[in-house]
Design an enzyme around this catalytic site. Structure first.
Site, PDB file in Angstrom:
ATOM      1  N   ARG A   1       0.816  -1.223   0.000  1.00 48.81           N
ATOM      2  CA  ARG A   1       0.000   0.000   0.000  1.00 48.81           C
ATOM      3  C   ARG A   1       0.840   1.260   0.000  1.00 48.81           C
ATOM      4  O   ARG A   1       0.414   2.310  -0.431  1.00 48.81           O
ATOM      5  CB  ARG A   1      -0.867   0.018   1.265  1.00 48.81           C
ATOM      6  CG  ARG A   1      -2.215  -0.627   1.056  1.00 48.81           C
ATOM      7  CD  ARG A   1      -3.005  -0.601   2.331  1.00 48.81           C
ATOM      8  NE  ARG A   1      -2.444  -1.586   3.266  1.00 48.81           N
ATOM      9  CZ  ARG A   1      -3.163  -2.262   4.162  1.00 48.81           C
ATOM     10  NH1 ARG A   1      -4.457  -2.040   4.255  1.00 48.81           N
ATOM     11  NH2 ARG A   1      -2.614  -3.127   4.965  1.00 48.81           N
TER      12      ARG A   1
ATOM     13  N   LYS B   1       1.315 -18.217   8.237  1.00 44.78           N
ATOM     14  CA  LYS B   1       0.513 -18.449   9.428  1.00 44.78           C
ATOM     15  C   LYS B   1       0.191 -17.104  10.085  1.00 44.78           C
ATOM     16  O   LYS B   1       0.894 -16.137   9.783  1.00 44.78           O
ATOM     17  CB  LYS B   1       1.232 -19.387  10.394  1.00 44.78           C
ATOM     18  CG  LYS B   1       2.406 -18.733  11.142  1.00 44.78           C
ATOM     19  CD  LYS B   1       3.033 -19.678  12.093  1.00 44.78           C
ATOM     20  CE  LYS B   1       2.465 -19.549  13.481  1.00 44.78           C
ATOM     21  NZ  LYS B   1       3.113 -18.497  14.300  1.00 44.78           N
TER      22      LYS B   1
ATOM     23  N   HIS C   1       7.007 -22.499   9.395  1.00 46.69           N
ATOM     24  CA  HIS C   1       8.429 -22.441   9.053  1.00 46.69           C
ATOM     25  C   HIS C   1       9.264 -23.477   9.818  1.00 46.69           C
ATOM     26  O   HIS C   1      10.366 -23.806   9.413  1.00 46.69           O
ATOM     27  CB  HIS C   1       8.985 -21.020   9.205  1.00 46.69           C
ATOM     28  CG  HIS C   1       9.263 -20.615  10.616  1.00 46.69           C
ATOM     29  ND1 HIS C   1       8.271 -20.246  11.486  1.00 46.69           N
ATOM     30  CD2 HIS C   1      10.414 -20.525  11.311  1.00 46.69           C
ATOM     31  CE1 HIS C   1       8.804 -19.943  12.654  1.00 46.69           C
ATOM     32  NE2 HIS C   1      10.115 -20.099  12.578  1.00 46.69           N
TER      33      HIS C   1
ATOM     34  N   GLU D   1      11.590 -19.380  24.249  1.00 48.50           N
ATOM     35  CA  GLU D   1      12.215 -18.172  23.698  1.00 48.50           C
ATOM     36  C   GLU D   1      12.580 -17.250  24.843  1.00 48.50           C
ATOM     37  O   GLU D   1      11.817 -17.126  25.809  1.00 48.50           O
ATOM     38  CB  GLU D   1      11.233 -17.444  22.789  1.00 48.50           C
ATOM     39  CG  GLU D   1      10.842 -18.233  21.562  1.00 48.50           C
ATOM     40  CD  GLU D   1       9.909 -17.429  20.686  1.00 48.50           C
ATOM     41  OE1 GLU D   1      10.422 -16.641  19.881  1.00 48.50           O
ATOM     42  OE2 GLU D   1       8.690 -17.563  20.827  1.00 48.50           O
TER      43      GLU D   1
ATOM     44  N   ASP E   1      -0.077 -19.149  18.664  1.00 44.11           N
ATOM     45  CA  ASP E   1       1.171 -18.735  18.021  1.00 44.11           C
ATOM     46  C   ASP E   1       2.123 -19.914  17.807  1.00 44.11           C
ATOM     47  O   ASP E   1       2.795 -19.993  16.782  1.00 44.11           O
ATOM     48  CB  ASP E   1       1.849 -17.661  18.892  1.00 44.11           C
ATOM     49  CG  ASP E   1       2.955 -16.924  18.154  1.00 44.11           C
ATOM     50  OD1 ASP E   1       2.796 -16.700  16.945  1.00 44.11           O
ATOM     51  OD2 ASP E   1       3.959 -16.561  18.790  1.00 44.11           O
TER      52      ASP E   1
ATOM     53  N   HIS F   1       3.731 -25.059  15.406  1.00 38.17           N
ATOM     54  CA  HIS F   1       5.091 -25.607  15.514  1.00 38.17           C
ATOM     55  C   HIS F   1       5.143 -26.840  16.437  1.00 38.17           C
ATOM     56  O   HIS F   1       5.717 -27.865  16.086  1.00 38.17           O
ATOM     57  CB  HIS F   1       6.071 -24.557  16.035  1.00 38.17           C
ATOM     58  CG  HIS F   1       6.028 -23.263  15.271  1.00 38.17           C
ATOM     59  ND1 HIS F   1       5.741 -23.202  13.939  1.00 38.17           N
ATOM     60  CD2 HIS F   1       6.233 -21.972  15.661  1.00 38.17           C
ATOM     61  CE1 HIS F   1       5.782 -21.940  13.537  1.00 38.17           C
ATOM     62  NE2 HIS F   1       6.072 -21.173  14.567  1.00 38.17           N
TER      63      HIS F   1
ATOM     64  N   LYS G   1       7.338 -17.297  26.005  1.00 38.03           N
ATOM     65  CA  LYS G   1       8.174 -16.128  25.746  1.00 38.03           C
ATOM     66  C   LYS G   1       8.868 -15.763  27.054  1.00 38.03           C
ATOM     67  O   LYS G   1       8.359 -16.065  28.144  1.00 38.03           O
ATOM     68  CB  LYS G   1       7.297 -14.936  25.333  1.00 38.03           C
ATOM     69  CG  LYS G   1       6.506 -15.163  24.052  1.00 38.03           C
ATOM     70  CD  LYS G   1       7.274 -14.711  22.831  1.00 38.03           C
ATOM     71  CE  LYS G   1       6.459 -14.818  21.567  1.00 38.03           C
ATOM     72  NZ  LYS G   1       7.324 -14.957  20.370  1.00 38.03           N
TER      73      LYS G   1
HETATM   74  C1  BG6 Z   1       6.654 -17.647  14.928  1.00 38.96           C
HETATM   75  C2  BG6 Z   1       5.910 -16.974  16.051  1.00 38.96           C
HETATM   76  O1  BG6 Z   1       5.802 -18.477  14.197  1.00 38.96           O
HETATM   77  O2  BG6 Z   1       7.717 -18.404  15.457  1.00 38.96           O
HETATM   78  C3  BG6 Z   1       6.843 -16.121  16.884  1.00 38.96           C
HETATM   79  O3  BG6 Z   1       4.873 -16.169  15.528  1.00 38.96           O
HETATM   80  C4  BG6 Z   1       8.027 -16.929  17.342  1.00 38.96           C
HETATM   81  O4  BG6 Z   1       6.167 -15.566  18.001  1.00 38.96           O
HETATM   82  C5  BG6 Z   1       8.673 -17.647  16.170  1.00 38.96           C
HETATM   83  O5  BG6 Z   1       8.954 -16.037  17.938  1.00 38.96           O
HETATM   84  C6  BG6 Z   1       9.763 -18.579  16.614  1.00 38.96           C
HETATM   85  O6  BG6 Z   1      10.476 -18.991  15.494  1.00 38.96           O
HETATM   86  P1  BG6 Z   1      12.010 -19.378  15.590  1.00 38.96           P
HETATM   87  O7  BG6 Z   1      12.351 -19.824  14.201  1.00 38.96           O
HETATM   88  O8  BG6 Z   1      12.739 -18.154  16.021  1.00 38.96           O
HETATM   89  O9  BG6 Z   1      12.090 -20.478  16.597  1.00 38.96           O
END
Ligand code: BG6
Length: 531
Positions: free
Chosen positions: A82, A190, A220, A258, A277, A282, A382
């Protein structure tokens, strides 16, 4: 020899570089088919191109693919957004992000070449005329650049924009595959939905325009080298599979921890929370890769069928059981890596009374022949003590304690798959301490990527984007898989909405989560592994 056309020159040059690159690379994991294959000529159309995700992940991954000659010679990218950029100013923006986020810096010529393939298309997602203009631009570029009518759409926007963009793509006929050549595919980021109903609705909306075989839903984690290695570890080795079941495995722990907080994604996280999330995607993907049966072939659907069976075998917690089976938490202020950090409720764009969970731990069971009775403990949070993603397979104790009198009792065997950081695999077993007496101590056999291989692993996004370009869906989640995962977690949210308000915050930043998470395992006579 007749003079070569520019295109022939580019292809020849690409070939030379590829051969040189192949000589330089010695990582056996990257040899073979994947390196040989370069995607068909095509246009990538990136929606959300001015956003954070595109600049942190997508452009750096594309730049790395370009650097290693894995993009086709005839490739172009249309960046849709945009904001008021033109080609030049947008390319400058990408160049700045590459400086910050590229895995390996591109030399100036390569960078110029890569940026030169990007054009900017300004358009509001709700403005129909901009899609018509986009469609015309794509057609024009196919003719000009020889991209053979292949298009990879990539949705890196806010999820709320997905249905509108997809339906506009359909309205303009941009999804139409040309008979006898000319594929159309769509990559979707996602989060895919926010509960079972919305995921089903989104699947229906996408499937109205695209076929399942054209849709690439990203998680991912599936592109991470260590996660891809899980299948190799399990199915390319003969000695682990016979032990991989309820007879030998006591329980499994999967942690995605994390140390970061929510950074500048407070508004997003408020709507999301740890269950949506990370747990829904994951963590449940890791669980399904650990628990699945060997697929008969490596075909994408053979693999996804097996993962789906696992997800369908995970019994969703009943409302009555959720408080015993699932623990949530939210961080208060604390210390991370020696620095004071604020609590979640004090983060930017976060409600001062927020009830959003930044931590979740759960006890799940896979009700099938192989795993019946083996708990899978999953946790993510987190602002935990450190960043660590690990899958731990805890084996049972020996049936007879022959060494019960030894100075130290042997601990049961453990296999820990370190997804990140310090990527590797560790096997723990008991060993006699040298000496005249009888003492037993756990020791480890340790494989680390860093010492075993001399090349860096690709970023997950490089693998996934290349696979989507190649038309390989193995590392992308299928509609039924996503829905099965939502069926597991949706009852958790429903129970929380109906239940009493949580007493947040309940863990200090820089720790391993609330006490209740320890109690979850203590009730079963177990403990979380110290990471
Ligand atoms: C993402 C989440 O899918 O994965 C994030 O939205 C998270 O909140 C992240 O920090 C973690 O990915 P990675 O590759 O850093 O472990």
């Amino acid at each position: 020899m007749p003079p070569r056309t520019i295109r022939e020159e580019r292809i020849a040059l690409g070939g030379k570089r590829r051969r040189a690159a192949a000589k330089a690379e010695v990582n056996p994991l990257r040899e073979g088919l994947r390196l040989e294959r370069v995607p068909d000529p095509h246009i990538t159309v990136l929606f959300g191109s001015t956003g954070d995700l595109s600049h942190r992940k997508v452009f750096p991954a594309l730049a790395q693919l370009s650097r290693t000659n894995l993009l086709p010679a005839d490739w172009a990218l249309i960046a849709v957004g945009r904001r008021p950029f033109d080609d030049e100013s947008f390319r400058a923006e990408v160049a700045t992000s590459l400086k910050q986020y590229a895995r390996v810096a591109l030399d100036p010529d390569m960078e110029r070449q890569f940026l030169g393939r990007i054009t900017y298309h300004r358009g509001d997602f709700s403005d129909s005329a901009s899609y018509d203009a986009l469609s015309a631009k794509i057609e024009g570029m196919h003719l000009e650049q020889g991209t053979e009518a292949n298009v990879l759409f990539y949705l890196a926007t806010q999820p709320s924009a997905f249905p509108l963009i997809v339906s506009e793509i359909g309205r303009c006929g941009m999804d139409h595959e040309v008979h006898g050549g000319g594929w159309r595919r769509i990559v979707v980021e996602k989060p895919f939905g926010r509960d079972l109903d919305s995921a089903r609705k989104l699947n229906r909306e996408m499937l109205r325009v695209f076929r399942e075989a054209q849709i690439y839903r990203i998680d991912h984690y599936l592109g991470k080298e260590t996660v891809r290695n899980l299948m190799v570890f399990r199915f390319a080795n003969g000695i682990f599979e016979p032990l991989w079941n309820r007879r030998y495995v006591d329980h499994v722990q999967i942690t995605v921890a994390e140390s970061l907080g929510v950074e500048d994604r407070g508004a997003f996280y408020e709507e999301t929370g740890a269950v949506r999330d990370v747990l829904q995607n994951h963590l449940l993907q890791l669980l399904s890769l650990v628990a699945m049966e060997p697929p008969a072939t490596l075909a994408a659907d053979a693999l996804r069928d097996e993962k789906l069976k696992v997800l369908r075998a995970v019994a969703p917690a009943s409302k009555a059981n959720i408080s015993r089976q699932i623990v949530r938490g939210q961080y208060g202020d604390g210390w991370v890596a020696g620095n004071p950090v604020p609590g979640y409720r004090a983060e930017k764009e976060v409600d001062g009374h927020s009830e959003t969970e930044t931590f979740v731990a759960g006890r799940f069971e896979v009700d099938d022949w192989r795993w019946s009775g083996v708990p899978f403990y999953l946790r993510t949070g987190k602002r935990m003590a450190k960043r660590a993603t690990e899958i731990a397979i805890q084996f049972r104790e020996v049936p007879h304690r022959l060494f019960a009198e030894a100075a130290t009792d042997p601990q049961p065997n453990l296999l820990a798959i370190r997804v990140q950081p310090d990527e590797g695999i560790l096997l723990r077993f008991g060993s006699k301490v040298p000496g005249l007496g009888l003492a037993i101590r756990p020791v480890t056999m340790d494989f680390t990527y860093g010492t075993a291989f001399s090349t860096d692993a690709p970023e997950a996004y490089e693998t996934l984007i290349l696979d989507a370009m190649l038309g390989d869906q193995s590392l992308f989640t299928r509609a039924d898989e996503v829905e099965a995962a939502w069926s597991i977690v949706t009852p958790i949210h429903e129970a929380w909405v109906d239940g009493p308000a949580p007493e947040f915050p309940d863990y200090a930043a820089g720790t391993w989560g609330p006490e209740a998470a320890d109690d979850l395992l203590a009730r079963d006579g177990r403990r979380w592994r110290r990471l």
